[in-house]
Scaffold this active site. Sequence first.
Site, mmCIF file in Angstrom:
data_model
loop_
_atom_site.group_PDB
_atom_site.id
_atom_site.type_symbol
_atom_site.label_atom_id
_atom_site.label_comp_id
_atom_site.label_asym_id
_atom_site.label_seq_id
_atom_site.Cartn_x
_atom_site.Cartn_y
_atom_site.Cartn_z
ATOM 1 N N ARG A 1 -10.008 -5.341 -5.394
ATOM 2 C CA ARG A 1 -10.341 -6.152 -4.225
ATOM 3 C C ARG A 1 -11.079 -5.263 -3.228
ATOM 4 N NH1 ARG A 1 -6.928 -7.634 0.874
ATOM 5 N NH2 ARG A 1 -8.431 -9.044 1.831
ATOM 6 N N HIS B 1 -13.900 -8.815 6.183
ATOM 7 C CA HIS B 1 -12.739 -7.998 6.540
ATOM 8 C C HIS B 1 -13.073 -7.272 7.855
ATOM 9 C CE1 HIS B 1 -9.020 -5.847 4.713
ATOM 10 N NE2 HIS B 1 -9.165 -5.355 5.941
ATOM 11 N N GLU C 1 -7.024 -11.787 6.977
ATOM 12 C CA GLU C 1 -6.173 -11.719 8.158
ATOM 13 C C GLU C 1 -6.850 -12.222 9.425
ATOM 14 O OE1 GLU C 1 -4.380 -7.864 8.593
ATOM 15 O OE2 GLU C 1 -3.749 -7.751 6.520
ATOM 16 N N ASN D 1 -0.915 -10.941 2.593
ATOM 17 C CA ASN D 1 -0.766 -9.514 2.914
ATOM 18 C C ASN D 1 0.578 -9.351 3.596
ATOM 19 O OD1 ASN D 1 -3.363 -9.256 2.030
ATOM 20 N ND2 ASN D 1 -4.238 -8.618 4.000
ATOM 21 N N TYR E 1 3.711 -6.385 4.692
ATOM 22 C CA TYR E 1 4.187 -5.009 4.761
ATOM 23 C C TYR E 1 5.618 -4.925 5.283
ATOM 24 C CZ TYR E 1 -0.703 -3.745 4.149
ATOM 25 O OH TYR E 1 -1.968 -3.609 3.632
ATOM 26 N N GLU F 1 -2.418 -7.623 -0.417
ATOM 27 C CA GLU F 1 -2.170 -6.285 0.139
ATOM 28 C C GLU F 1 -0.671 -6.066 0.267
ATOM 29 O OE1 GLU F 1 -3.949 -5.245 3.918
ATOM 30 O OE2 GLU F 1 -5.864 -6.127 3.325
HETATM 31 O O1 IFM Z 1 -5.517 -1.281 6.713
HETATM 32 C C1 IFM Z 1 -5.063 -2.564 6.954
HETATM 33 C C2 IFM Z 1 -5.979 -3.583 6.297
HETATM 34 O O2 IFM Z 1 -7.287 -3.446 6.702
HETATM 35 C C3 IFM Z 1 -5.528 -4.978 6.650
HETATM 36 N N1 IFM Z 1 -4.116 -5.144 6.388
HETATM 37 C C4 IFM Z 1 -3.203 -4.152 6.833
HETATM 38 C C5 IFM Z 1 -3.667 -2.773 6.417
HETATM 39 C C6 IFM Z 1 -2.680 -1.701 6.911
HETATM 40 O O3 IFM Z 1 -2.591 -1.743 8.290
#
Ligand code: IFM
Length: 458
Positions: free
Chosen positions: A76, A120, A165, A292, A294, A351
């Site tokens: 990606r 992006h 995002e 995405n 985290y 992500e």
């Molecule tokens: O680096 C970023 C990415 O560009 C978008 N999502 C979160 C990642 C980590 O912060």
Amino acid sequence: MEIRFPEGFLWGAATASYQIEGGWNEDGRSPSIWDTFSKIPGNIRHNDTGDVAADHYHRWKEDVALMKNLGLPAYRFSFAWPRILPSGSGSVNSKGLDFYDRLVDELLKADILPFPTLYHWDLPQVLEDRGGWPNRQTAHYFTDYASLLVEHFSDRVSNWITLNEPFVVSMLGYLEGIFAPGISDQTAAAAATHHLLLGHGLAVQAMRSVARQPLQIGITLNLNFTESASKSPEDLEAARLRDAYVNRIFLDPLFYGKYPEEITGKLGFNFPVDYQKDFTTITTPIDFLGVNNYFREVVRYDADAAPFHFQTIQPEGSTYSEMWEFSPHGLYDLLMRLKRDYPVKAIYITENGTSITDGIDADSRVRDSRRIQYLQDYITAVHQAIQKGVPVKGYFVWSLMDNFEWNRGYSRRFGIIYVDYENSQQRILKDSARWYRETIRQNGFKLKTYYTEPFAEA
Ligand code: IFM
């Protein structure tokens, strides 16, 4: 215990143009809003910029060879709008297209599926000068740009992501002002939100109409499972508002053609006149949702927290990496919630990853066992969700290589490949890259302990 994924599960790694390419003023590329923003002293840690980044613009061939070495089935990446249309719209910079032609062809030669994102965050500065995303016309410029790329690449590329995002674009860029273009204005943020969604819907329709083969098109959202810090009515309400602000503000229009009532009500977002008329476009069906993720968010009410009186807290007893809480369960909860609340046909984790303090050992190895632990645990959460019927079709680690982490510059390393910026941009496979290669090869893994927090309670 053994974790094995369904046959055909797609493994990949992700990057983004501004974060890795460099070559910021080469071959006709015009400045993006991130070039402008990062050059203003104080905006980025250590005043870093993406001028050189990981120099992927020159090292793309070596980087594809590394992907092949990892046995990566999919990659990606994102197209840089200002490289392709330096004026934002109109005349095409053939040298910009050439770069991505070479990249896509090299990926295909290496049997790696290209999985591009159109946007992006690197909006051509010329378009920001005309009002940026708060200007409705930007949605139309985006649609033209999307059509151009699909016309050019859809003979070879069938999977496409429109936006990455949009929350970050509108809220961090136009409301909180901590990301490019650095504006703090709630009306601008509301308009940007709406025009991003409109641009997405228009682009999906245009892309399908010019495609040379049937496409799989999706949008990538950053979504976090949101929990209340306590059972108090104030905290519960704060968590509900935060969930509307981060998650439902994009999910509800895309899937149900409306903004959450908290957004237009309590949080006071005023969308452009007649915005409701755009919902038929915004709900244009997509083939998959890109997620995405985290971390999760634990939220409490705080009367002093501007502007919405919610605050995310760090729960006691949790484990943290350099940036966020380590919470694989949050990903599982999020996926279950998406299945419960939205008619999603397919999900790709576009992500997931972590930034930790990586260092090169004397024997030139990067022993990032914390990252391996993180990846194993999050991927296990994805597996559990699949067992419960969530249609997750693939997983992309963030990131293929260390890169420019936006306002934190190069102080954060998310890569599974180490980039030695000081030493001729040398690439070193971290231990996590070797672990990921094995995971891909086996389509899963045997659960192991790779890292134990020294301070973890027994
Ligand atoms: O680096 C970023 C990415 O560009 C978008 N999502 C979160 C990642 C980590 O912060």
